[in-house]
Design a protein around this motif. Structure first.
Motif, PDB file in Angstrom:
ATOM      1  N   TYR A  58       0.836  -1.203   0.000  1.00 35.28           N
ATOM      2  CA  TYR A  58       0.000   0.000   0.000  1.00 35.28           C
ATOM      3  C   TYR A  58       0.876   1.260   0.000  1.00 35.28           C
ATOM      4  N   GLN A  59       1.880   1.281   0.863  1.00 36.14           N
ATOM      5  CA  GLN A  59       2.776   2.443   0.918  1.00 36.14           C
ATOM      6  C   GLN A  59       3.510   2.634  -0.405  1.00 36.14           C
ATOM      7  N   LEU A  60       3.997   1.553  -0.969  1.00 34.62           N
ATOM      8  CA  LEU A  60       4.709   1.627  -2.246  1.00 34.62           C
ATOM      9  C   LEU A  60       3.794   2.166  -3.345  1.00 34.62           C
ATOM     10  N   MET A  61       2.545   1.722  -3.318  1.00 32.30           N
ATOM     11  CA  MET A  61       1.590   2.169  -4.322  1.00 32.30           C
ATOM     12  C   MET A  61       1.407   3.690  -4.272  1.00 32.30           C
ATOM     13  N   TRP A  62       1.370   4.265  -3.087  1.00 28.78           N
ATOM     14  CA  TRP A  62       1.145   5.707  -2.961  1.00 28.78           C
ATOM     15  C   TRP A  62       2.428   6.522  -3.111  1.00 28.78           C
ATOM     16  N   LYS A  63       3.594   5.881  -3.031  1.00 33.58           N
ATOM     17  CA  LYS A  63       4.868   6.607  -3.181  1.00 33.58           C
ATOM     18  C   LYS A  63       5.418   6.558  -4.601  1.00 33.58           C
ATOM     19  N   ASN A  64       4.981   5.609  -5.397  1.00 34.45           N
ATOM     20  CA  ASN A  64       5.577   5.381  -6.705  1.00 34.45           C
ATOM     21  C   ASN A  64       4.490   5.457  -7.783  1.00 34.45           C
ATOM     22  N   ASP A  65       4.589   6.421  -8.676  1.00 39.03           N
ATOM     23  CA  ASP A  65       3.572   6.617  -9.708  1.00 39.03           C
ATOM     24  C   ASP A  65       3.397   5.402 -10.616  1.00 39.03           C
ATOM     25  N   ILE A  66       4.490   4.753 -10.966  1.00 38.43           N
ATOM     26  CA  ILE A  66       4.396   3.582 -11.846  1.00 38.43           C
ATOM     27  C   ILE A  66       3.645   2.451 -11.142  1.00 38.43           C
ATOM     28  N   VAL A  67       3.971   2.226  -9.874  1.00 36.23           N
ATOM     29  CA  VAL A  67       3.277   1.187  -9.107  1.00 36.23           C
ATOM     30  C   VAL A  67       1.801   1.553  -8.973  1.00 36.23           C
ATOM     31  N   HIS A  68       1.516   2.832  -8.753  1.00 34.85           N
ATOM     32  CA  HIS A  68       0.126   3.264  -8.606  1.00 34.85           C
ATOM     33  C   HIS A  68      -0.669   3.035  -9.894  1.00 34.85           C
ATOM     34  N   LYS A  69      -0.066   3.307 -11.026  1.00 39.22           N
ATOM     35  CA  LYS A  69      -0.739   3.064 -12.308  1.00 39.22           C
ATOM     36  C   LYS A  69      -1.034   1.575 -12.496  1.00 39.22           C
ATOM     37  N   GLU A  70      -0.086   0.720 -12.120  1.00 37.66           N
ATOM     38  CA  GLU A  70      -0.306  -0.727 -12.223  1.00 37.66           C
ATOM     39  C   GLU A  70      -1.392  -1.182 -11.243  1.00 37.66           C
ATOM     40  N   PHE A  71      -1.385  -0.588 -10.053  1.00 44.25           N
ATOM     41  CA  PHE A  71      -2.442  -0.894  -9.083  1.00 44.25           C
ATOM     42  C   PHE A  71      -3.807  -0.566  -9.681  1.00 44.25           C
ATOM     43  N   GLU A  72      -3.928   0.592 -10.297  1.00 48.47           N
ATOM     44  CA  GLU A  72      -5.206   1.005 -10.883  1.00 48.47           C
ATOM     45  C   GLU A  72      -5.674   0.016 -11.947  1.00 48.47           C
ATOM     46  N   LYS A  73      -4.751  -0.495 -12.748  1.00 50.39           N
ATOM     47  CA  LYS A  73      -5.110  -1.499 -13.760  1.00 50.39           C
ATOM     48  C   LYS A  73      -5.634  -2.767 -13.089  1.00 50.39           C
ATOM     49  N   CYS A  74      -4.920  -3.230 -12.091  1.00 52.37           N
ATOM     50  CA  CYS A  74      -5.317  -4.458 -11.376  1.00 52.37           C
ATOM     51  C   CYS A  74      -6.620  -4.261 -10.614  1.00 52.37           C
ATOM     52  N   ALA A  75      -6.789  -3.089 -10.036  1.00 51.87           N
ATOM     53  CA  ALA A  75      -7.971  -2.818  -9.215  1.00 51.87           C
ATOM     54  C   ALA A  75      -9.260  -2.953 -10.018  1.00 51.87           C
ATOM     55  N   LYS A  76      -9.199  -2.639 -11.304  1.00 49.99           N
ATOM     56  CA  LYS A  76     -10.404  -2.746 -12.144  1.00 49.99           C
ATOM     57  C   LYS A  76     -10.966  -4.156 -12.159  1.00 49.99           C
ATOM     58  N   GLU A  77     -10.101  -5.146 -12.064  1.00 51.41           N
ATOM     59  CA  GLU A  77     -10.546  -6.537 -12.083  1.00 51.41           C
ATOM     60  C   GLU A  77     -10.549  -7.202 -10.717  1.00 51.41           C
ATOM     61  N   HIS A  78      -9.781  -6.660  -9.773  1.00 56.02           N
ATOM     62  CA  HIS A  78      -9.580  -7.388  -8.522  1.00 56.02           C
ATOM     63  C   HIS A  78     -10.020  -6.652  -7.259  1.00 56.02           C
ATOM     64  N   ILE A  79     -10.778  -5.583  -7.435  1.00 48.58           N
ATOM     65  CA  ILE A  79     -11.467  -4.951  -6.301  1.00 48.58           C
ATOM     66  C   ILE A  79     -12.876  -4.674  -6.797  1.00 48.58           C
ATOM     67  N   ASN A  80     -13.823  -5.465  -6.327  1.00 47.50           N
ATOM     68  CA  ASN A  80     -15.185  -5.384  -6.851  1.00 47.50           C
ATOM     69  C   ASN A  80     -16.144  -4.608  -5.966  1.00 47.50           C
ATOM     70  N   SER A  81     -15.605  -3.822  -5.048  1.00 47.47           N
ATOM     71  CA  SER A  81     -16.457  -3.033  -4.159  1.00 47.47           C
ATOM     72  C   SER A  81     -15.819  -1.663  -3.941  1.00 47.47           C
ATOM     73  N   ASP A  82     -16.571  -0.625  -4.254  1.00 52.73           N
ATOM     74  CA  ASP A  82     -16.078   0.736  -4.002  1.00 52.73           C
ATOM     75  C   ASP A  82     -15.858   0.971  -2.516  1.00 52.73           C
ATOM     76  N   ASP A  83     -16.710   0.358  -1.688  1.00 59.15           N
ATOM     77  CA  ASP A  83     -16.564   0.497  -0.237  1.00 59.15           C
ATOM     78  C   ASP A  83     -15.232  -0.078   0.228  1.00 59.15           C
ATOM     79  N   ILE A  84     -14.901  -1.272  -0.226  1.00 56.83           N
ATOM     80  CA  ILE A  84     -13.627  -1.888   0.160  1.00 56.83           C
ATOM     81  C   ILE A  84     -12.463  -1.080  -0.400  1.00 56.83           C
TER      82      ILE A  84
END
Length: 127
Positions: A58-84
């Motif tokens: 989580y910390q790496l995702m918020w400190k590194n733009d490249i990691v954050h962009k990859e997180f956003e790609k993954c999140a589209k398929e692997h986080i199915n709840s806006d609340d979570i």
């Protein structure tokens, strides 16, 4: 852990949850993942380690733009709840809050899995 032996483990085994939600996934080695199989890890032994590992990601995702962009790609398929997504992945969480939010999501799923595992054992004892 190397590129050749990395594996993604479901903290609560896929056979109990039937999804690949990001909050239930963590990197491990192929041999550890195979030895775990469909077994639930001991909560008291492993949840804190999972939470710490997830928080480092989580910390790496918020400190590194490249990691954050990859997180956003993954999140589209692997986080199915806006609340979570809000509770666990919003910017600015300190570890105690992050760990409690993660626990509030995983523990009920874990407890239901324990009931599922225990049911055949209870039935065998009754017979």
């Amino acid at each position: 852990m190397t590129e050749q032996n990395i594996s993604i483990d479901h903290f609560v085994p896929w056979s109990y949850v039937a999804h690949d939600e990001m909050w239930n996934l963590n990197p491990t080695t192929k041999s550890i993942n195979s030895s775990k199989s469909n077994n639930l890890p001991d909560w008291d032994t492993y949840f804190k380690k999972l939470a710490q590992q997830e928080y480092r990601s989580y910390q790496l995702m918020w400190k590194n733009d490249i990691v954050h962009k990859e997180f956003e790609k993954c999140a589209k398929e692997h986080i199915n709840s806006d609340d979570i997504r809000y509770r666990v992945y919003r910017r600015g969480l300190e570890y105690p809050v992050f760990a409690e939010e993660l626990k509030s999501i995983i523990l009920p799923v874990y407890q239901l899995s324990l009931i599922h595992i225990s049911e055949p054992t209870r039935l065998a004892l009754i017979s």
